[in-house]
Scaffold this motif. Structure first.
Motif, PDB file in Angstrom:
ATOM      1  N   ALA A 138      36.271  77.340 -10.776  1.00  0.00           N
ATOM      2  CA  ALA A 138      36.693  78.486  -9.960  1.00  0.00           C
ATOM      3  C   ALA A 138      35.859  78.554  -8.685  1.00  0.00           C
ATOM      4  CB  ALA A 138      36.569  79.783 -10.759  1.00  0.00           C
ATOM      5  N   GLN A 139      34.548  78.439  -8.820  1.00  0.00           N
ATOM      6  CA  GLN A 139      33.676  78.512  -7.654  1.00  0.00           C
ATOM      7  C   GLN A 139      33.877  77.313  -6.733  1.00  0.00           C
ATOM      8  OE1 GLN A 139      29.631  79.244  -8.869  1.00  0.00           O
ATOM      9  NE2 GLN A 139      30.164  81.132  -9.906  1.00  0.00           N
ATOM     10  N   SER A 140      33.993  76.114  -7.306  1.00  0.00           N
ATOM     11  CA  SER A 140      34.167  74.915  -6.490  1.00  0.00           C
ATOM     12  C   SER A 140      35.496  74.941  -5.745  1.00  0.00           C
ATOM     13  CB  SER A 140      34.111  73.663  -7.369  1.00  0.00           C
ATOM     14  OG  SER A 140      32.838  73.500  -7.914  1.00  0.00           O
ATOM     15  N   CYS A 141      36.561  75.326  -6.428  1.00  0.00           N
ATOM     16  CA  CYS A 141      37.874  75.361  -5.787  1.00  0.00           C
ATOM     17  C   CYS A 141      37.917  76.409  -4.682  1.00  0.00           C
ATOM     18  CB  CYS A 141      38.969  75.624  -6.816  1.00  0.00           C
ATOM     19  SG  CYS A 141      39.305  74.192  -7.877  1.00  0.00           S
ATOM     20  N   ARG A 142      37.321  77.573  -4.918  1.00  0.00           N
ATOM     21  CA  ARG A 142      37.288  78.599  -3.868  1.00  0.00           C
ATOM     22  C   ARG A 142      36.480  78.129  -2.666  1.00  0.00           C
ATOM     23  NH1 ARG A 142      35.987  82.623  -8.459  1.00  0.00           N
ATOM     24  NH2 ARG A 142      38.073  83.031  -9.248  1.00  0.00           N
ATOM     25  N   ALA A 143      35.356  77.466  -2.919  1.00  0.00           N
ATOM     26  CA  ALA A 143      34.532  76.968  -1.813  1.00  0.00           C
ATOM     27  C   ALA A 143      35.290  75.919  -0.997  1.00  0.00           C
ATOM     28  CB  ALA A 143      33.227  76.386  -2.343  1.00  0.00           C
ATOM     29  N   ALA A 144      36.084  75.091  -1.670  1.00  0.00           N
ATOM     30  CA  ALA A 144      36.846  74.044  -0.990  1.00  0.00           C
ATOM     31  C   ALA A 144      38.104  74.583  -0.317  1.00  0.00           C
ATOM     32  CB  ALA A 144      37.223  72.946  -1.984  1.00  0.00           C
ATOM     33  N   ASN A 145      38.529  75.791  -0.692  1.00  0.00           N
ATOM     34  CA  ASN A 145      39.761  76.386  -0.177  1.00  0.00           C
ATOM     35  C   ASN A 145      39.521  77.839   0.229  1.00  0.00           C
ATOM     36  OD1 ASN A 145      41.964  74.251  -0.915  1.00  0.00           O
ATOM     37  ND2 ASN A 145      40.653  74.419  -2.717  1.00  0.00           N
ATOM     38  N   PRO A 146      38.734  78.092   1.275  1.00  0.00           N
ATOM     39  CA  PRO A 146      38.401  79.473   1.642  1.00  0.00           C
ATOM     40  C   PRO A 146      39.599  80.305   2.075  1.00  0.00           C
ATOM     41  CG  PRO A 146      37.600  77.937   3.307  1.00  0.00           C
ATOM     42  CD  PRO A 146      38.096  77.114   2.144  1.00  0.00           C
ATOM     43  N   SER A 147      40.741  79.683   2.327  1.00  0.00           N
ATOM     44  CA  SER A 147      41.932  80.444   2.704  1.00  0.00           C
ATOM     45  C   SER A 147      42.704  80.928   1.478  1.00  0.00           C
ATOM     46  CB  SER A 147      42.847  79.590   3.582  1.00  0.00           C
ATOM     47  OG  SER A 147      43.310  78.465   2.859  1.00  0.00           O
TER      48      SER A 147
END
Length: 139
Positions: A54-63
């Motif tokens: 969850a954290q990694s995906c959000r960091a990679a996709n801030p939009s």
């Protein structure tokens, strides 16, 4: 901020007129996967999960729907550790602080050798898309 979840006429028309928005021009955004996580679920992110992916995906996709963080996530302070710097040195300091913040979030609650192992495991994710001046990301 468009969560990409609404599919009514206005949402689709706005997306078509603004293809650089978080959802692109269509109804199905393309999410960037991290080296160890499939981020295709991000369009329906409720911002509740705080696990590694969850954290990694959000960091990679801030939009995405939760931005770069999640529920209760605070913005990283990159100014305080860089107080007093000047010029290009400030860029390097701030970029290094951003990566450090990512590592701190990913490894929150660890202790001893677990922290070192966690930081090694998360460096690639935290360095993805980082500025070349981030010292943790240079090889």
């Amino acid at each position: 901020s468009d969560s990409c979840q609404s599919q009514d006429h206005c949402a689709q028309s706005c997306r078509a007129a603004n293809p650089s928005g978080p959802c692109g021009s269509g109804t199905s955004p393309t999410w960037t996967n991290t080296w160890d996580c499939d981020c295709s679920w991000l369009g329906s992110d409720s911002c509740q999960s705080q696990d590694h992916c969850a954290q990694s995906c959000r960091a990679a996709n801030p939009s995405g729907p939760c931005g770069a963080g999640g529920a209760g996530t605070q913005q990283c302070d990159v100014e305080t550790p860089c107080r007093g710097c000047g010029g290009v040195a400030c860029t390097g300091c701030r970029e290094t602080a951003k990566v450090q913040c990512c590592l701190d979030k990913a490894c929150y609650g660890c202790s001893g050798w677990q922290c070192e192992s966690c930081r090694q495991d998360n460096t690639a994710t935290c360095c993805m898309g980082a500025h070349p001046m981030a010292t943790q990301c240079t090889r």
